[in-house]
Design a protein around this motif. Structure first.
Motif, PDB file in Angstrom:
ATOM      1  N   GLY A 839     -38.650 -67.951  45.640  1.00  0.00           N
ATOM      2  CA  GLY A 839     -38.572 -68.970  44.596  1.00  0.00           C
ATOM      3  C   GLY A 839     -38.226 -70.340  45.137  1.00  0.00           C
ATOM      4  O   GLY A 839     -38.579 -71.362  44.542  1.00  0.00           O
ATOM      5  N   VAL A 840     -37.518 -70.373  46.274  1.00  0.00           N
ATOM      6  CA  VAL A 840     -37.226 -71.652  46.933  1.00  0.00           C
ATOM      7  C   VAL A 840     -38.460 -72.159  47.676  1.00  0.00           C
ATOM      8  O   VAL A 840     -38.836 -73.333  47.561  1.00  0.00           O
ATOM      9  CB  VAL A 840     -36.038 -71.478  47.918  1.00  0.00           C
ATOM     10  N   LEU A 843     -41.425 -74.043  46.019  1.00  0.00           N
ATOM     11  CA  LEU A 843     -41.256 -75.454  45.634  1.00  0.00           C
ATOM     12  C   LEU A 843     -41.480 -76.413  46.802  1.00  0.00           C
ATOM     13  O   LEU A 843     -41.523 -77.628  46.601  1.00  0.00           O
ATOM     14  CB  LEU A 843     -39.843 -75.675  45.076  1.00  0.00           C
ATOM     15  N   ARG A 848     -46.726 -75.637  48.105  1.00  0.00           N
ATOM     16  CA  ARG A 848     -47.004 -75.444  46.679  1.00  0.00           C
ATOM     17  C   ARG A 848     -48.474 -75.627  46.307  1.00  0.00           C
ATOM     18  O   ARG A 848     -48.890 -75.173  45.238  1.00  0.00           O
ATOM     19  CB  ARG A 848     -46.104 -76.350  45.838  1.00  0.00           C
ATOM     20  N   TRP A 878     -35.765 -66.231  37.877  1.00  0.00           N
ATOM     21  CA  TRP A 878     -35.495 -67.595  38.344  1.00  0.00           C
ATOM     22  C   TRP A 878     -36.641 -68.083  39.226  1.00  0.00           C
ATOM     23  O   TRP A 878     -37.101 -69.225  39.100  1.00  0.00           O
ATOM     24  CB  TRP A 878     -34.179 -67.604  39.113  1.00  0.00           C
ATOM     25  N   SER A 879     -37.110 -67.220  40.108  1.00  0.00           N
ATOM     26  CA  SER A 879     -38.214 -67.596  40.999  1.00  0.00           C
ATOM     27  C   SER A 879     -39.512 -67.792  40.220  1.00  0.00           C
ATOM     28  O   SER A 879     -40.317 -68.663  40.564  1.00  0.00           O
ATOM     29  CB  SER A 879     -38.400 -66.517  42.077  1.00  0.00           C
ATOM     30  N   ASN A 882     -39.406 -71.192  38.850  1.00  0.00           N
ATOM     31  CA  ASN A 882     -39.734 -72.169  39.907  1.00  0.00           C
ATOM     32  C   ASN A 882     -41.229 -72.194  40.193  1.00  0.00           C
ATOM     33  O   ASN A 882     -41.824 -73.258  40.398  1.00  0.00           O
ATOM     34  CB  ASN A 882     -38.977 -71.825  41.191  1.00  0.00           C
ATOM     35  N   ASP A 885     -42.931 -74.052  37.612  1.00  0.00           N
ATOM     36  CA  ASP A 885     -42.700 -75.495  37.812  1.00  0.00           C
ATOM     37  C   ASP A 885     -43.713 -76.055  38.809  1.00  0.00           C
ATOM     38  O   ASP A 885     -44.233 -77.175  38.649  1.00  0.00           O
ATOM     39  CB  ASP A 885     -41.281 -75.738  38.358  1.00  0.00           C
ATOM     40  N   THR A 886     -43.989 -75.252  39.839  1.00  0.00           N
ATOM     41  CA  THR A 886     -44.981 -75.649  40.845  1.00  0.00           C
ATOM     42  C   THR A 886     -46.370 -75.804  40.211  1.00  0.00           C
ATOM     43  O   THR A 886     -47.119 -76.735  40.544  1.00  0.00           O
ATOM     44  CB  THR A 886     -45.025 -74.596  41.970  1.00  0.00           C
ATOM     45  N   ASN A 927     -34.524 -67.669  32.198  1.00  0.00           N
ATOM     46  CA  ASN A 927     -35.605 -68.170  33.055  1.00  0.00           C
ATOM     47  C   ASN A 927     -36.974 -67.663  32.622  1.00  0.00           C
ATOM     48  O   ASN A 927     -37.987 -68.309  32.910  1.00  0.00           O
ATOM     49  CB  ASN A 927     -35.333 -67.788  34.510  1.00  0.00           C
TER      50      ASN A 927
END
Length: 1181
Positions: A839-840, A843, A848, A878-879, A882, A885-886, A927
């Protein structure tokens, strides 16, 4: 004392017999004697009685060495048969049989089985009822041994023992004439209260009966016919009984009087027999923030002027503490036991009066070290019920004395010390059984406060720490103080230091600050005076607890400086436990309220400052430059060129910790060191682990100082990861994660660090290249140690994005490949860490837009969302958030290739998984709804047109609507409102015409008017202002409902019962005003009449808040509202222009009224010269 001497002879019997020749076969002697006894039949003849007497004597005197080969069932069978042989009218035989029961059960550690117990209990109870009173002492001893760990099996005999006229109640009563019998009865009750895991405990009525009996015993003064040792043993048994009720029985002290009475008697008993101190306590202590009643009788001036009660001016004065103590009448104790000045106490320095039950666990999250000589004292009493206990044996203490200790007076002092230790152990159990907020009501009764000028110091736990001659008791007092301090951060946070002493009263905050300062002073005084290594360890741990919970940001400077300077010499103490706890304390200092300017200055002190302290109480300090040698590595020279020069003075603590971790030890270890190292050439493992923890604290709180050593620390980490011990590897990985996080913080857009003060990206790339070329990949693949794998994953996720993009291609591929591979791990810790790391990575700007990587990551996350572990699902959700979001970031780029190439089938799978996750626990749900909002925003017209998407879109929006309305955690509802705003941004969705439109708006208007949490209201108002076209708001009625709801919400923007919500009132009004102006700028002719009606009713209120909105341009909220005044007044002008352009219906005056309303706002806002004017008399307009 006759009885006590009998007891002593019983317990010392085996020790005397141990010198004989060992039996040829283990247990052979017992079996022979047992066979002879079992062959006898009941016979009342004189010869039979003589033979039974003889056999009993032989059985008692037999040598039962460890592992004697005697089966517990054989012992039980023997005792049952012996009872059948002895009629109750034979007092002498009954007494001898009772001695045999007590001796065999204690010596052989036998717990009698239920069937035989039933018979033996019935026999002993009948014996007490029928035999002469002189036999009661021995019978009660036997009864105590029988019920030990058997309380749950004695239920049917409890009425006979503990009922209103029960035997134990009568024999333990104050009216009992024989003090030894009374003590033995209390001992029986204490053993009845001892619990065994998995078995039922005493019923509540019997618990209360026992508790009151123990409490009465402790409250009663010593009778004239009772000697000191018997009285001490009576108190010990009562204390042990209460401790058992609190520990195993889980007894809850809910009544204030009940708790207050216990605390009062514990405070009195914890000072029992302390030389030069005799305190009188009230019957009950009541909770109060004010100083407690202290009824000490006046004592001679020379006793009140103890140097331990005065602040020491300098270290030379502090070193005289012990001398003055000896002059106050403690010479005899010092000479006889040598406990204060000579060698450390033998055995465990921990609180071992009840084996494991009274040991205070480490409160600092660091595994506490077993103290030297603790042996089996670390075992838990409950889980090892067959092990010996000093509480079980009535005569446990007699064998502790040697002839050199000097007779009865020394014994009395030792017994009194055991009473004090028992009271402290009981207090520790009390602390664990009550809520901290209740405990802190009694703070001033047990924690010292700064004495007023001329008044004596109040008695407290620190009195014991400074004055008690027994190091074991001092250690116990420190453990209790540590337990009180543990978790006290919120309570102590009210402290406020002030120099204003001219007030008519002392505020509570000042009192707490004064108490914190006095604790610092007393503990540092104790540190200097202490000679026992075990107690020294407890002092330092207690200081660490105090430091971790004290609000230094609200106190005057110098407290931490004093602790810092005092603890430095102990870093090289001869005892490894002292050295470890010293590092723990330094770690607490650098992690409390970091970064503190005071600590920053301490870290920048010259290297040798404080380490060459000549304090006589802290021997074995090596030369101050012992640790200055730095490890040299292949990439340190390169790093020196590009490293930013933040501080010219090297940080001595970092150098020290690095040296402890990587340098071989130079001198021979003491005994405890050698035991810890197992022959290693390095410092003991616990010391190295603590040093690594301190480095991690420094990296977290003082990164600007740590970054100078980045490459050197990289080499330390590589060394740690390359070692065989998993705990060293784990701590190395944790340090790597902290360093990586510190680097990320420096490069955040809102970072206050100047660019020239940051670690250059080239150096960060070099650092991570070294990590990836070193043992980090091996740690990631170490499936034998999943905790290490998980920690390595966390470390890998802390890589700086800018550095990752500059790594060589094969290093980037290595990171991605390992993470995707570890996502298939069967271990939940590893899977959770991998999900988070992916998940980090998703981004990262350089990754991405890689469709293949994003798709692979999406599939891995979706798989983790199905895991049985809640923690794995929470990280995966959570990932997923993310990752979506990407998708949004990629959608906003000019290049449409990503949207075109991203699989529609994968989108469908992601939507289905997110819908399912939105029905999960709150940790997952928050999330999941964020992901749903992003996915619905990302959908392209080409997706929406497909029939298979229609149903899933409807389902996804219904999931969001239900989450907005559900009574879930506020974070979940906030995210759901945020997600709904994202949905409204997708112009391709049929917003305004679809059936779900009215449901979505109804949910948001319900929240904006009635939700208790103002941040959720703000977010719902923001979502209502997202649609960009009038048709998106649906029908005229729908529009009117939204408008009216926002006006109502504005009216109720201060209606809350929660004080914490008031700080969000202004932000809420700002967002609602923005939404109202937005609605005005889109209004159609049909909407104007509704708007006019509302303004006629609430126009003044709305106008005043819109003017506030226009004037509060400096406010910033979490919704992204315009910030400049120009942007805000432009919004009103745009709304006015729009209304003026609307073609009003014939005869409708609404348009003119609304325009007049907006013009009035702008007129008040601007004066003729165009400048802003004050908002005067607005409410009268």
């Amino acid at each position: 004392m006759a009885a006590a001497q009998v007891v002593g002879s019983l317990s010392s019997g085996p020790a005397q017999e141990a010198q004989r020749e060992p039996p040829l076969e283990q247990g052979r002697g017992f079996r022979c004697l047992s066979a002879r006894l079992c062959a006898l039949r009941p016979d009342d003849s004189s010869s039979s009685r003589t033979e039974i007497h003889l056999l009993f004597d032989q059985l008692i005197s037999e040598n039962y060495s460890e592992g004697s080969g005697v089966a517990p069932e054989d012992v039980s069978t023997l005792l049952v048969h012996a009872c059948r042989l002895v009629p109750l009218n034979q007092n002498h035989l009954v007494s001898k049989l009772s001695q045999l029961i007590h001796h065999l059960l204690n010596t052989l550690q036998v717990i009698v089985d239920e069937q035989n117990l039933d018979f033996l209990l019935a026999y002993t109870i009948s014996a007490i009822q029928q035999c002469s009173s002189w036999t009661h002492m021995q019978i009660l001893q036997a009864l105590a041994a029988l019920v030990y760990c058997n309380g749950s099996k004695c239920q049917k005999y409890l009425p006979d023992l503990l009922g209103k006229s029960g035997l134990l109640m009568k024999l333990s009563d104050l009216a009992q004439s024989d003090p030894e019998v009374r003590r033995a009865a209390v001992h029986c009750m204490a053993n009845l209260c001892l619990s065994v895991p998995g078995q039922p405990y005493l019923e509540e009525p019997y618990q209360n009966i026992c508790f009151q009996a123990f409490l009465t015993t402790l409250q009663s003064p010593k009778s004239s016919d009772m000697d000191d040792i018997t009285f001490c043993m009576l108190l010990q048994n009562a204390l042990k009984g209460i401790q058992s009720l609190l520990n195993g029985g889980k007894m809850k002290l809910t009544q204030t009087d009940e708790l207050g009475a216990l605390l009062a008697v514990l405070k009195k008993t914890m000072f029992h027999g302390l030389p030069g101190l005799n305190i009188e306590m009230p019957t009950v202590l009541y909770p109060t923030p004010l100083p407690q009643y202290d009824g000490r009788p006046p004592i001679k001036p020379q006793q009140t002027e103890s140097s331990t009660s005065r602040p020491a001016v300098n270290k030379r004065k502090k070193s005289k503490v012990k001398v003055k103590k000896i002059q106050q009448g403690e010479e005899e104790e010092e000479e006889s036991s040598g406990e204060r000045e000579v060698a450390p106490v033998t055995g465990s320095g921990r609180l071992n009066s009840h084996k494991g039950d009274t040991q205070c666990p480490s409160a600092l999250g660091v595994p506490s070290l077993p103290l030297a000589g603790s042996g089996a004292a670390g075992k838990d009493q409950v889980s090892s019920s067959f092990s010996s206990s000093i509480w079980k044996r009535v005569s446990s203490s007699e064998s502790d004395y040697s002839d050199a200790e000097g007779g009865m007076q020394s014994q009395v002092r030792s017994y009194q010390a055991k009473v004090r230790q028992g009271a402290l152990a009981c207090f520790l159990s009390t602390i664990k059984s009550i809520e901290k907020k209740v405990l802190y009501g009694y703070w001033s009764a047990f924690v010292p406060d700064t004495p007023e000028l001329g008044s004596p110091q109040s008695v407290s736990l620190m009195t014991l720490t400074l004055k008690d001659p027994s190091p074991k008791t001092r250690a116990c007092a420190l453990q209790v103080l540590s337990a009180i301090l543990e978790g006290s951060k919120q309570f102590l946070s009210v402290a406020e230091d002030t120099s204003d002493h001219r007030r008519a009263f002392t505020p509570f905050s000042v009192m707490i600050a004064s108490s914190i300062k006095e604790l610092h002073r007393c503990l540092l005084l104790a540190l200097v005076a202490e000679s026992s290594s075990q107690t020294l360890t407890q002092i330092i741990k207690c200081l660490a607890n105090l430091v971790s919970n004290s609000p230094y940001n609200r106190l005057k400077l110098s407290l931490l400086t004093k602790v810092w300077n005092q603890i430095k010499p102990y870093i090289r103490h001869k005892d490894v436990n002292v050295r470890v706890s010293s590092l723990t304390l330094l770690g607490a200092i650098v992690s409390t309220h970091a970064p503190l300017p005071e600590v920053q200055l301490l870290l920048q002190q010259p290297c040798s400052s404080g380490l060459s302290n000549s304090n006589s109480a802290t021997p074995h300090v090596s030369p101050p430059d012992w640790w200055k040698k730095a490890p040299s590595g292949p990439f340190l020279e390169e790093a020196a060129v590009s490293s930013p020069k933040v501080s010219s003075e090297p940080c001595w603590l970092i150098r020290l910790c690095i040296s402890i971790v990587v340098l071989p030890k130079e001198d021979a270890c003491s005994g405890s060191d050698a035991a810890s190292t197992g022959g290693s050439t390095y410092e003991p493992f616990p010391l190295r682990l603590e040093a690594l923890q301190v480095l991690a604290h420094l990296a977290r709180g003082y990164f600007s100082m740590t970054q100078v050593y980045l490459m050197e620390l990289g080499e330390v980490i590589c060394k740690c990861l390359g070692e065989a011990d998993p705990s060293v590897q784990l701590h190395g990985a944790k340090l790597l994660e902290e360093l990586g996080t510190g680097l990320i913080q420096q490069y955040k857009p809102d970072s206050s660090i100047a660019p020239d003060q940051r670690v250059p990206v080239t150096l960060v790339v070099m650092f991570w290249t070294a990590m990836l070329n070193g043992p980090l990949p091996r740690a990631l693949q170490n499936s034998e140690h999943p905790t290490l794998q998980a920690s390595a994953c966390d470390a890998l996720s802390s890589i700086l994005p800018e550095a990752f993009s500059n790594l060589l291609g094969d290093r980037q591929i290595l990171c991605i490949t390992m993470l995707l591979g570890l996502n298939d791990s069967k271990n939940r810790l590893v899977k959770a860490a991998t999900s988070r790391a992916l998940g980090v990575y998703v981004l990262f700007p350089c990754l991405r837009q890689d469709v293949i990587f994003v798709a692979d990551t999406a599939n891995a996350i979706l798989m983790s969302l199905q895991d049985k572990s809640l923690n794995v699902r929470a990280k995966a959700a959570w990932s997923l958030g993310n990752l979506t979001d990407t998708l949004i970031v990629n959608m906003e780029t000019p290049d449409p290739s990503f949207q075109e190439e991203f699989s529609g089938l994968l989108l469908l799978k992601m939507l289905r998984s997110a819908i399912e996750a939105s029905k999960d626990k709150d940790k997952v749900k928050s999330n999941a709804v964020r992901a749903l909002g992003n996915l619905l925003h990302f959908l392209q017209p080409s997706h929406i047109e497909k029939p298979r998407f229609a149903e899933i879109i409807e389902e996804a929006i219904q999931a969001l609507i239900s989450t907005v309305l559900i009574e879930a955690a506020m974070k979940v509802r906030w995210n759901a409102c945020y997600a709904m705003g994202n949905v409204f941004k997708n112009s391709a969705l049929p917003l305004g015409t679809a059936l779900w439109t009215s449901q979505a708006y109804n949910a948001l208007t319900s929240v904006v008017t009635s939700c208790k949490n103002f941040k959720v209201r703000i977010r719902s108002a923001a979502a209502l202002s997202v649609p960009g076209k009038r048709e998106h708001y649906g029908s005229v009625d729908q529009y009117a409902q939204i408008w009216n709801a926002l006006v109502t919400a504005l009216q109720k923007s201060e209606d809350t019962t929660d004080f914490l919500e008031f700080k969000y009132c202004a932000s809420l009004r700002t967002q609602i005003c923005q939404a109202l102006i937005h609605l005005l700028s889109l209004a159609s002719a049909s909407d104007l009449s509704c708007i006019k009606e509302t303004l006629e009713l609430n126009g003044d209120m709305v106008q005043s808040y819109i003017l506030q909105f226009l004037k509060s341009g400096t406010e910033r909220d979490d919704t992204g509202a315009p910030h400049s005044p120009q942007e805000r007044d432009q919004m009103v002008k745009t709304a006015l222009e729009h209304i003026s352009s609307v073609q009003a219906l014939a005869g409708d005056t609404s348009k003119r009224a609304i325009m007049g309303f907006l013009e009035d706002i702008l007129t008040v806002y601007f004066d003729p010269s165009g400048s802003q004017v004050a908002l005067l008399g607005l409410t009268n307009r």
